[in-house]
Design a protein around this motif. Structure first.
Motif, short mmCIF file in Angstrom:
data_model
loop_
_atom_site.label_atom_id
_atom_site.label_comp_id
_atom_site.label_asym_id
_atom_site.label_seq_id
_atom_site.Cartn_x
_atom_site.Cartn_y
_atom_site.Cartn_z
N ALA A 106 9.41 30.42 9.55
CA ALA A 106 8.28 30.48 10.47
C ALA A 106 7.82 29.07 10.82
O ALA A 106 7.94 28.14 10.03
N SER A 107 7.28 28.92 12.03
CA SER A 107 6.79 27.63 12.51
C SER A 107 5.27 27.61 12.47
O SER A 107 4.62 28.57 12.89
N GLN A 108 4.72 26.51 11.97
CA GLN A 108 3.27 26.33 11.99
C GLN A 108 2.91 25.70 13.33
O GLN A 108 3.34 24.58 13.63
N LEU A 109 2.13 26.42 14.14
CA LEU A 109 1.92 26.03 15.53
C LEU A 109 0.45 25.77 15.84
O LEU A 109 -0.45 26.36 15.24
N THR A 110 0.24 24.90 16.80
CA THR A 110 -1.07 24.79 17.43
C THR A 110 -1.09 25.77 18.61
O THR A 110 -0.03 26.19 19.08
N PRO A 111 -2.26 26.14 19.12
CA PRO A 111 -2.30 27.03 20.29
C PRO A 111 -1.53 26.47 21.48
O PRO A 111 -0.88 27.22 22.21
N LEU A 112 -1.59 25.14 21.69
CA LEU A 112 -0.86 24.54 22.81
C LEU A 112 0.65 24.65 22.60
O LEU A 112 1.39 24.96 23.54
N GLN A 113 1.11 24.42 21.38
CA GLN A 113 2.54 24.55 21.09
C GLN A 113 3.00 25.99 21.30
O GLN A 113 4.08 26.23 21.84
N LEU A 114 2.18 26.95 20.87
CA LEU A 114 2.53 28.35 21.05
C LEU A 114 2.65 28.70 22.53
O LEU A 114 3.61 29.35 22.96
N GLU A 115 1.67 28.26 23.30
CA GLU A 115 1.69 28.55 24.75
C GLU A 115 2.93 27.94 25.40
O GLU A 115 3.57 28.56 26.26
N THR A 116 3.30 26.73 24.98
CA THR A 116 4.49 26.08 25.53
C THR A 116 5.75 26.85 25.17
O THR A 116 6.63 27.07 26.02
N ARG A 125 13.32 35.32 22.81
CA ARG A 125 12.67 36.35 23.64
C ARG A 125 11.42 36.87 22.94
O ARG A 125 10.37 37.04 23.57
N PHE A 126 11.53 37.13 21.64
CA PHE A 126 10.41 37.69 20.88
C PHE A 126 9.80 36.62 19.98
O PHE A 126 10.52 35.85 19.34
N TRP A 127 8.47 36.63 19.93
CA TRP A 127 7.74 35.79 18.98
C TRP A 127 6.73 36.68 18.25
O TRP A 127 5.90 37.33 18.90
N LEU A 128 6.82 36.72 16.93
CA LEU A 128 5.80 37.40 16.13
C LEU A 128 4.92 36.31 15.52
O LEU A 128 5.40 35.48 14.74
N VAL A 129 3.66 36.31 15.91
CA VAL A 129 2.75 35.22 15.53
C VAL A 129 1.60 35.77 14.69
O VAL A 129 0.98 36.78 15.05
N GLU A 130 1.36 35.10 13.58
CA GLU A 130 0.22 35.44 12.73
C GLU A 130 -0.94 34.49 13.05
O GLU A 130 -0.78 33.26 12.93
N PHE A 131 -2.08 35.03 13.41
CA PHE A 131 -3.29 34.26 13.63
C PHE A 131 -4.17 34.46 12.40
O PHE A 131 -4.58 35.58 12.10
N ALA A 172 -9.30 31.70 19.50
CA ALA A 172 -9.47 33.11 19.12
C ALA A 172 -9.81 33.97 20.33
O ALA A 172 -9.27 35.06 20.51
N GLU A 173 -10.71 33.48 21.17
CA GLU A 173 -11.12 34.25 22.35
C GLU A 173 -9.96 34.45 23.31
O GLU A 173 -9.80 35.53 23.90
N LYS A 174 -9.12 33.44 23.45
CA LYS A 174 -7.97 33.53 24.37
C LYS A 174 -7.04 34.67 23.98
O LYS A 174 -6.49 35.36 24.85
N PHE A 175 -6.87 34.89 22.68
CA PHE A 175 -5.96 35.93 22.20
C PHE A 175 -6.70 37.21 21.80
O PHE A 175 -6.11 38.10 21.20
N GLY A 176 -7.99 37.28 22.12
CA GLY A 176 -8.75 38.50 21.87
C GLY A 176 -8.96 38.81 20.41
O GLY A 176 -8.88 39.97 19.99
N ILE A 177 -9.23 37.79 19.61
CA ILE A 177 -9.41 37.96 18.17
C ILE A 177 -10.83 37.57 17.79
O ILE A 177 -11.32 36.50 18.17
N SER A 178 -11.50 38.43 17.05
CA SER A 178 -12.85 38.13 16.58
C SER A 178 -12.75 37.45 15.21
O SER A 178 -12.03 37.90 14.32
N LEU A 179 -13.48 36.34 15.06
CA LEU A 179 -13.49 35.62 13.80
C LEU A 179 -14.52 36.18 12.82
O LEU A 179 -14.60 35.72 11.69
N GLY A 180 -15.29 37.16 13.25
CA GLY A 180 -16.29 37.76 12.37
C GLY A 180 -15.63 38.53 11.24
O GLY A 180 -14.70 39.30 11.45
#
Length: 237
Positions: A106-116, A125-131, A172-180
């Motif tokens: 697995a790759s440790q990514l920043t949001p910018l790296q993931l978007e790229t 083709r497929f990326w499974l990403v853990e936030f 978090a908001e960009k990917f629809g994830i609540s940090l609560g």
């Protein structure tokens, strides 16, 4: 880098208070035991040795270090057992179990790296990403899952990555994830197919916030159909 060290567990033991304090508390029993032997009668020492053998056998069956300590301590003196209870409580309050550090494939990514990576046409083709956020105890407990899954299921068509929302909370908001904490959305696993989200776990359900199932590797495998996707890749479909 830790895997290149001849004793990586020793580095982890010294560097992480969670493991160090548990190690010291466990082996402190042997110091107490050797000190008490001189003050005990031979008859009581033999009886205590018999009890210790019973406790060790129970330890081998249950593999519970704290249970071993508590069982022997209760036999010797309930005051000693109470001291160990307080000791483990203090360790639990003052320290936190560290996250699993190995990434596997697995790759440790920043949001910018993931978007790229998602928008480039020459990546998987497929990326499974853990936030996740490693300030969350739940994320710490599941921190080794992506490493284990990536070792088994990664290929040229399927990649794994992690994004630490503790470092990038604005993503978090960009990917629809609540940090609560009450929302139960950490960690969140999202499967992207050619940069488009096709599945996530846990699914967003604002009406059942407290019903998130316990995250397990086999549950993630079933939810994202990892076995089927691996078979499709091997068979060339």
């Amino acid at each position: 880098m830790g895997t290149n060290h001849p004793l990586p567990w020793l580095n982890l033991m010294v560097a992480e208070p969670f493991y160090l304090f548990h190690f010291l508390t466990f082996f402190s029993y042997f110091i107490v035991r050797s000190s008490a032997t001189q003050a005990l009668s031979s008859q009581f020492s033999d009886r205590l040795l018999h009890r210790e053998i019973q406790a060790i056998l129970a330890f081998l069956v249950l593999t519970v270090v704290k249970g071993f300590l508590m069982a022997v301590a209760l036999i010797m003196d309930y005051h000693l057992a109470l001291c160990y209870m307080v000791g483990f409580l203090v360790i639990f309050v003052l320290t936190q179990q560290p996250a699993y550090h190995e990434l596997g494939n697995a790759s440790q990514l920043t949001p910018l790296q993931l978007e790229t990576l998602l928008t480039e046409g020459n990546t998987s083709r497929f990326w499974l990403v853990e936030f996740r956020a490693l300030c969350s105890s739940r994320c710490i407990r599941t921190s080794r899952f992506m490493s284990d899954l990536s070792i088994t299921y990664s290929n040229k068509n399927f990649s794994f990555g992690t994004v630490d929302l503790g470092h990038f909370p604005n993503a978090a908001e960009k990917f629809g994830i609540s940090l609560g904490v009450s929302m139960g959305q950490l960690p969140t696993y999202i499967l992207f197919d050619n940069a488009v989200e096709v599945s996530r776990f846990p699914e967003v359900d604002y009406e059942a916030k407290a019903s998130t199932p316990t995250i397990r590797k086999n549950l993630l495998c079933r939810h994202f159909e990892l076995d089927r996707r691996l078979i499709d890749y091997v068979s060339g479909r």
